[in-house]
Design an enzyme around this catalytic site. Structure first.
Site, PDB file in Angstrom:
ATOM      1  N   CYS A 112       0.773  -1.228   0.107  1.00 45.90           N
ATOM      2  CA  CYS A 112       0.019   0.001  -0.047  1.00 45.90           C
ATOM      3  C   CYS A 112       0.914   1.255  -0.004  1.00 45.90           C
ATOM      4  O   CYS A 112       0.391   2.343  -0.361  1.00 45.90           O
ATOM      5  CB  CYS A 112      -0.764   0.221   1.140  1.00 45.90           C
ATOM      6  SG  CYS A 112      -2.018  -1.411   1.302  1.00 45.90           S
ATOM      7  N   HIS A 248      -3.064   7.727   2.246  1.00 45.30           N
ATOM      8  CA  HIS A 248      -3.639   6.218   1.805  1.00 45.30           C
ATOM      9  C   HIS A 248      -4.976   5.976   2.580  1.00 45.30           C
ATOM     10  O   HIS A 248      -5.036   6.105   3.662  1.00 45.30           O
ATOM     11  CB  HIS A 248      -2.766   5.257   2.402  1.00 45.30           C
ATOM     12  CG  HIS A 248      -3.065   3.601   2.178  1.00 45.30           C
ATOM     13  ND1 HIS A 248      -3.608   3.417   0.866  1.00 45.30           N
ATOM     14  CD2 HIS A 248      -3.100   2.490   2.935  1.00 45.30           C
ATOM     15  CE1 HIS A 248      -3.758   2.207   0.884  1.00 45.30           C
ATOM     16  NE2 HIS A 248      -3.477   1.725   2.060  1.00 45.30           N
ATOM     17  N   ASN A 278      -9.995   0.341   0.124  1.00 46.42           N
ATOM     18  CA  ASN A 278      -8.857   0.184  -0.066  1.00 46.42           C
ATOM     19  C   ASN A 278      -8.241  -0.288  -1.349  1.00 46.42           C
ATOM     20  O   ASN A 278      -8.308  -1.458  -1.454  1.00 46.42           O
ATOM     21  CB  ASN A 278      -8.149  -0.350   1.163  1.00 46.42           C
ATOM     22  CG  ASN A 278      -6.649  -0.307   1.330  1.00 46.42           C
ATOM     23  OD1 ASN A 278      -5.857  -0.033   0.339  1.00 46.42           O
ATOM     24  ND2 ASN A 278      -6.046  -1.047   2.170  1.00 46.42           N
TER      25      ASN A 278
HETATM   26  N1  COA Z   1     -18.562  -7.427  10.265  1.00 43.86           N
HETATM   27  C1  COA Z   1     -18.977  -7.543  11.822  1.00 43.86           C
HETATM   28  N2  COA Z   1     -17.900  -8.101  12.464  1.00 43.86           N
HETATM   29  C2  COA Z   1     -16.826  -8.154  12.107  1.00 43.86           C
HETATM   30  C3  COA Z   1     -16.640  -7.972  10.662  1.00 43.86           C
HETATM   31  C4  COA Z   1     -17.266  -7.510   9.697  1.00 43.86           C
HETATM   32  N3  COA Z   1     -16.928  -7.291   8.718  1.00 43.86           N
HETATM   33  N4  COA Z   1     -15.233  -7.891  10.809  1.00 43.86           N
HETATM   34  C5  COA Z   1     -14.524  -8.640  12.013  1.00 43.86           C
HETATM   35  N5  COA Z   1     -15.819  -8.422  12.730  1.00 43.86           N
HETATM   36  C6  COA Z   1     -15.655  -8.755  14.250  1.00 43.86           C
HETATM   37  C7  COA Z   1     -14.501  -9.496  14.573  1.00 43.86           C
HETATM   38  O1  COA Z   1     -14.856 -10.936  14.670  1.00 43.86           O
HETATM   39  C8  COA Z   1     -14.522  -9.284  15.957  1.00 43.86           C
HETATM   40  O2  COA Z   1     -15.329 -10.013  16.786  1.00 43.86           O
HETATM   41  P1  COA Z   1     -15.083 -10.734  18.025  1.00 43.86           P
HETATM   42  O3  COA Z   1     -14.702  -9.650  18.980  1.00 43.86           O
HETATM   43  O4  COA Z   1     -16.466 -11.628  18.570  1.00 43.86           O
HETATM   44  O5  COA Z   1     -13.933 -11.557  17.747  1.00 43.86           O
HETATM   45  C9  COA Z   1     -14.909  -7.834  16.131  1.00 43.86           C
HETATM   46  O6  COA Z   1     -15.699  -7.566  15.116  1.00 43.86           O
HETATM   47  C10 COA Z   1     -13.840  -6.745  16.367  1.00 43.86           C
HETATM   48  O7  COA Z   1     -12.855  -7.174  15.729  1.00 43.86           O
HETATM   49  P2  COA Z   1     -11.629  -6.203  15.250  1.00 43.86           P
HETATM   50  O8  COA Z   1     -10.543  -6.680  14.328  1.00 43.86           O
HETATM   51  O9  COA Z   1     -10.999  -5.902  16.598  1.00 43.86           O
HETATM   52  O10 COA Z   1     -12.296  -4.898  15.019  1.00 43.86           O
HETATM   53  P3  COA Z   1     -11.534  -3.366  14.694  1.00 43.86           P
HETATM   54  O11 COA Z   1     -12.277  -2.480  15.233  1.00 43.86           O
HETATM   55  O12 COA Z   1      -9.918  -3.567  14.649  1.00 43.86           O
HETATM   56  O13 COA Z   1     -11.790  -3.198  12.932  1.00 43.86           O
HETATM   57  C11 COA Z   1     -10.837  -3.564  10.867  1.00 43.86           C
HETATM   58  C12 COA Z   1     -11.501  -4.270  12.059  1.00 43.86           C
HETATM   59  C13 COA Z   1     -10.440  -4.702   9.832  1.00 43.86           C
HETATM   60  C14 COA Z   1     -11.784  -2.547  10.112  1.00 43.86           C
HETATM   61  C15 COA Z   1      -9.697  -2.629  11.497  1.00 43.86           C
HETATM   62  O14 COA Z   1      -8.705  -3.600  12.482  1.00 43.86           O
HETATM   63  C16 COA Z   1      -8.554  -2.297  10.435  1.00 43.86           C
HETATM   64  O15 COA Z   1      -9.182  -1.553   9.498  1.00 43.86           O
HETATM   65  N6  COA Z   1      -7.282  -2.647  10.418  1.00 43.86           N
HETATM   66  C17 COA Z   1      -6.487  -2.463   9.531  1.00 43.86           C
HETATM   67  C18 COA Z   1      -6.640  -2.806   8.233  1.00 43.86           C
HETATM   68  C19 COA Z   1      -5.751  -2.227   7.253  1.00 43.86           C
HETATM   69  O16 COA Z   1      -5.572  -0.967   7.045  1.00 43.86           O
HETATM   70  N7  COA Z   1      -4.994  -3.043   6.331  1.00 43.86           N
HETATM   71  C20 COA Z   1      -4.342  -2.627   5.164  1.00 43.86           C
HETATM   72  C21 COA Z   1      -3.313  -1.767   5.555  1.00 43.86           C
HETATM   73  S1  COA Z   1      -2.792  -0.763   4.399  1.00 43.86           S
END
Ligand code: COA
Length: 359
Positions: A112, A248, A278
């Site tokens: 990215c 980004h 993204n």
């Molecule tokens: N819909 C509903 N629930 C979801 C879900 C979805 N699409 N994806 C994950 N969950 C759940 C998880 O299973 C977790 O449940 P649990 O607590 O029962 O295990 C809960 O939501 C929280 O998950 P978590 O990963 O802590 O959520 P978060 O607030 O961190 O948000 C992302 C998740 C992926 C949106 C976030 O972590 C993120 O954006 N990370 C960076 C990703 C990124 O930028 N990647 C590329 C880098 S360039």
């Protein structure tokens, strides 16, 4: 006479087919509310054409905006982590389609962060006199590595391309501060495992992104904010000197946190994540193009690019834009219309992950 590199052209190419949050509700346990509040994303695009076709159109639009033709390009840098083949680099396809017969061409993979890595390299090559005109493209077909049974990743990513033309100039422009960083010890938390040459014969085992989302999130917030602060300091700017942060687009909460750390007014932050999700190396050139289209980049404006991604890489640049913020010309061509629905486009993906589940 001093030599600088100025962005003289910009363009984007987005495939027409939309995968909305409502569509995702049909295939994984999720909701529009959850996706919107956790990431800011409402929809993303799924490509029916090869990545090089998106790259070629974005490149042609950028060249039209710059008022140059392909024969004037010295180097094509194609930032991507979803190349069409290992040999040749996708840049070769793009060079052939553009007819850039005098150019060198290569892919650049910093995930990215690829566009910002490429931007700093292109700027440096021009300043050093090794090139006069560089076409820098960010392009991804991430739907290719998406597991549409994994709700933690498939909601985030989409396909698209953006491009800029950089040209030598004597007026002060281009990179005034830059950071390129990586922590390879943490590479496993965002990767496509078992692909490439790591284990001979394993390339077809599993081709999908796996990610420890919350760990990536925390590291992205710190790295993007730190890198942005550093380049602003290197440029000798105060926060009020920044006209626009073009970050980004991975997660709106990451972008908001970066802006908060810089104490930057949200009105000076470019956001389009709701529309495309993204698109990895393509997010910044697409966002920059849309910022220019919306009149949000003033002549000689001060911009900050900041990115974070797989690798784990990060990068930022403090950028002085050129005098001209209007395109010299625009082209009417678009990507060919698609006669397939989003589900038909994703069918090979479903077949693949269905097969894996049965193994
Ligand atoms: N819909 C509903 N629930 C979801 C879900 C979805 N699409 N994806 C994950 N969950 C759940 C998880 O299973 C977790 O449940 P649990 O607590 O029962 O295990 C809960 O939501 C929280 O998950 P978590 O990963 O802590 O959520 P978060 O607030 O961190 O948000 C992302 C998740 C992926 C949106 C976030 O972590 C993120 O954006 N990370 C960076 C990703 C990124 O930028 N990647 C590329 C880098 S360039």
């Amino acid at each position: 006479m001093s030599r600088y590199a100025e962005i003289t052209g910009w363009g984007k190419a987005l495939p027409p087919t939309v995968l909305s949050n409502a569509d995702l509700e049909l295939i994984v346990e999720t909701s529009d509310d959850w996706i919107t509040s956790r990431s800011g994303i409402k929809e993303r695009r799924i490509s029916h054409v090869a990545a090089s076709e998106m790259a070629e159109l974005a490149g042609r639009r950028a060249m039209a905006a710059a008022g140059i033709d392909a024969g004037g390009v010295d180097l094509i840098l194609n930032a991507t982590c979803t190349p069409e083949s290992i040999i040749p680099a996708s840049a070769s396809y793009v060079q052939a389609m553009l007819g850039a017969t005098k150019a060198g061409a290569m892919d650049l993979n910093a995930n990215c962060s690829g566009f910002v890595y490429g931007y700093v390299m292109a700027d440096s090559l021009i300043r050093a006199g090794a090139a006069d005109t560089v076409l820098l493209i960010g392009v991804e077909r991430l739907s290719w590595v998406m597991d549409y049974t994994d709700r933690s990743t498939c909601i985030l990513f989409g396909d698209g391309a953006g491009a800029v033309v950089l040209q030598a100039t004597s007026g002060e422009a281009g990179v005034l501060g830059s950071v390129l960083g990586v922590d390879g010890t943490m590479a496993d938390i965002l990767c496509v495992p078992n692909d490439g040459t790591i284990e001979p014969g394993s390339a077809s085992a599993v081709t999908r992104i796996v990610m420890e989302g919350s760990d990536v999130f925390r590291r992205a917030v710190t790295a993007m904010a730190d890198a942005s602060e550093t380049v602003v300091r290197q440029a000798g700017w105060e926060v009020d000197d920044i006209d626009l942060l073009v970050p980004h687009q991975a997660n709106q909460r990451i972008i908001d946190a970066t802006a908060r750390r810089l104490k930057l007014d949200p009105a000076r932050v470019m956001l389009n994540i709701h529309a495309y999700g993204n698109t990895s190396a393509a997010t910044i050139p697409i966002a920059l193009t849309e910022a220019l289209e919306a009149g949000r980049v003033p002549p000689r404006g001060n911009l900050v690019f900041a990115a974070f991604g797989g690798g784990l890489t990060w990068a930022a640049a403090a950028v002085r834009f050129g005098e001209r913020v209007m395109p010299r010309a625009e082209i009417e061509d678009d990507l060919p219309a698609s006669d397939r629905s989003v589900w038909e486009l994703l069918q090979p993906n479903f077949d693949y992950f269905g097969r894996l589940e049965r193994l």
